[in-house]
Design a protein around this motif. Structure first.
Motif, short mmCIF file in Angstrom:
data_model
loop_
_atom_site.label_atom_id
_atom_site.label_comp_id
_atom_site.label_asym_id
_atom_site.label_seq_id
_atom_site.Cartn_x
_atom_site.Cartn_y
_atom_site.Cartn_z
N HIS A 1 38.95 37.13 37.06
CA HIS A 1 37.75 37.66 37.81
C HIS A 1 37.85 39.21 38.02
CE1 HIS A 1 37.50 33.55 39.08
NE2 HIS A 1 38.79 33.64 39.93
N ALA B 1 37.45 43.05 37.44
CA ALA B 1 36.26 43.98 36.78
C ALA B 1 36.77 45.22 36.06
CB ALA B 1 35.22 44.24 37.61
N THR C 1 33.70 38.28 39.39
CA THR C 1 33.32 39.78 38.92
C THR C 1 32.05 40.21 39.21
OG1 THR C 1 34.70 38.69 36.93
CG2 THR C 1 33.84 40.90 36.65
N LEU D 1 37.13 41.23 31.23
CA LEU D 1 38.18 40.82 32.38
C LEU D 1 39.43 41.29 31.83
CD1 LEU D 1 36.65 37.44 32.02
CD2 LEU D 1 36.97 38.59 34.34
N THR E 1 33.23 34.80 36.24
CA THR E 1 32.61 35.95 36.39
C THR E 1 31.41 35.76 37.34
OG1 THR E 1 31.31 35.66 34.66
CG2 THR E 1 33.42 36.82 34.14
#
Length: 487
Positions: free
Chosen positions: A80, A82, A130, A153, A176
């Motif tokens: 997750h 970013a 994300t 990621l 995401t």
């Protein structure tokens, strides 16, 4: 020989696996998390690379002959996060991590703008994912957002450094909130919610596919052969599942790590977003999985250990285990939401609470309350999985908290399921990553994805479960009563 790289939140782990399923070597390099504001959680990607380079140097000093025989590399990592990059591949800002809660408002906006989002992605919009992080950047850091050319990621940013490609795989991409999880491809509709399109995304492969080849200069630096392939890999939980042989429908595990996860393997896409259950692609083709996730598990025990000035978690657990049933019954109730919560509440603002403190309570009482509260949170998640048809007769138990037989017994009783400790299961995602590298080199799932030897079994105790049930009901009522107070 196969190399597994697992980029965790608190540590980067490396593992060497040979063709006889022997773990030849492991090493780790610690990482730290930065929290510049409340609810924020960030790391600098350059720190990940420094940790990997340091870990490879350590392996080179101790196991150079083994490194010289490596055929494939697999990647696993925290999901997750970013990592926003510009046109030149430069990192635009510190990576926003999975346990960052700043984007709750953006989640609400995404759900309002696209009510069918959970049907596409298999999940509710949650700050951990994300996509809401990029929506937050779009709102609060517009100048940086305008420069975003690619979003990766965490483990896939390492892949970029290792092999020079913008590539991800299905299990991590499913976390995401941009992936059409049933079709295993990017969703243009979901991407549009954050002002992005497929040009901003890496290409997708399966976790057992070849994704890249190691850069020659890195192979020479670390003492690896030329043309080492890099497998697609997997998100941390999917890779851990591969490492434990959890690859068939009905297989599952419970992870007591920084977060608490119950993972069930499925043969088809099985979403249950109404209960904040995650439905993701597995790291193997044609397979999916469901997860319940609580954000603070063994990390809550570590927190209270440090808060109380205890020398370590093991010493605190020894004190907890000596409490009498009557003392446990009078212990405080603990809500374990130190970083907000996902399953089943989807509440980034939920907070930790000790309820019912008196002069009677000591370190053991507080330690017990935390371990029990984590168990209650896992039971909430287990019931959410069961409501969607998930079930298992036994679960593998992994993660740092799995070292405690006492805690395992408590959890087995609460969930009413056998918990199995496997020999070498602590290798987790790093072992799964190495196995995915093995698969990318041409081996079969049946050959590679074996279950571990059972080291210990925790059986459910019906009497203990009955004694805990009234406290669990108080736990649930307490969250309901305080929910509006969390803000």
């Amino acid at each position: 020989m196969f190399l597994g790289i697992d980029l965790g939140t608190s540590e980067l782990k490396l593992l060497l696996l040979d063709e006889q399923h022997r773990i030849v070597a492991t090493t780790g390099v610690a990482l730290t998390v930065q929290r510049p504001q409340p609810l924020w959680s960030e790391q600098a990607p350059d720190d990940w690379w420094a940790a990997l380079d340091q870990g490879m140097a350590k392996l080179g000093q101790s196991h150079a002959p083994a490194l010289s025989r490596v055929r494939g590399i697999g990647l696993s990592g925290q999901m997750h996060g970013a990592v926003a990059l510009d046109e030149a591949g430069r990192v635009l800002r510190p990576a926003i991590l999975w346990n960052d809660g700043r984007s709750a408002a953006q989640c609400a906006e995404m759900m309002s703008a696209c009510p069918e989002l959970p049907a596409i992605t298999g999940n509710l919009a949650m700050p951990g994912f994300t996509a809401p992080k990029l929506a937050w950047m779009r709102r609060h850091e517009p100048e940086l957002f305008a420069r975003v050319a690619k979003v990766l990621l965490p483990k896939d940013w390492l892949r970029l450094q290792l092999g020079g490609v913008y590539t991800s795989e299905m299990s991590d991409a499913a976390g995401t909130l941009w992936l059409d999880v049933a079709r295993r491809r990017w969703s243009a509709e979901a991407l549009a919610l954050t002002g992005l399109d497929e040009r901003h995304m890496p290409r997708l492969v399966e976790g057992s596919d070849v994704s890249a080849t190691l850069r020659p200069e890195l192979a020479a630096r670390w003492g690896l052969p030329a043309n080492v392939v890099i497998a697609g890999g997997g998100g941390d939980n999917a890779a851990s599942a591969v490492g434990m042989g959890v690859v068939k429908p009905g297989d599952g595990f419970l992870s007591l790590g920084t977060s608490g996860v119950i993972f069930l393997c499925n043969e088809a896409f099985s979403p249950n977003p109404a209960r904040a259950v995650h439905a993701f692609c597995h790291a193997l083709p044609g397979t999916w999985h469901q997860m319940s996730v609580m954000l603070s598990a063994a990390s809550a025990l570590r927190w209270v250990t440090q808060l109380l000035g205890e020398p370590g978690e093991a010493e605190l657990i020894e004190k907890v285990a000596r409490l009498t049933p009557a003392q446990r019954e009078r212990a405080p109730i603990f809500l374990p939401y130190l970083s907000g919560e996902r399953t089943p509440h989807n509440n980034a603002n939920a907070q930790g609470v000790f309820f019912g403190l008196t002069h009677e309570h000591d370190a053991a009482s507080l330690g017990y309350a935390v371990m029990e509260g984590v168990g209650f949170g896992l039971l909430d998640g287990w019931r959410a999985l069961q409501a969607g048809g998930g079930t298992a007769q036994s679960l593998w138990l992994v993660g740092g908290g799995a070292r405690s037989p006492w805690w395992a017994g408590l959890l087995a009783s609460l969930l009413d399921v056998r918990l199995l400790n496997g020999v070498g299961a602590e290798a987790g995602g790093a072992l799964g990553a190495a196995r995915l590298a093995w698969l990318a080199c041409g081996a079969t799932v049946d050959e590679v994805c074996r279950t571990p030897e059972i080291a210990r079994i925790a059986e459910p105790d019906a009497a203990l479960a009955a004694a805990l049930h009234p406290r669990f009901e108080r736990f649930q009522r307490l969250y309901g009563a305080l929910r509006a107070e969390f803000g």
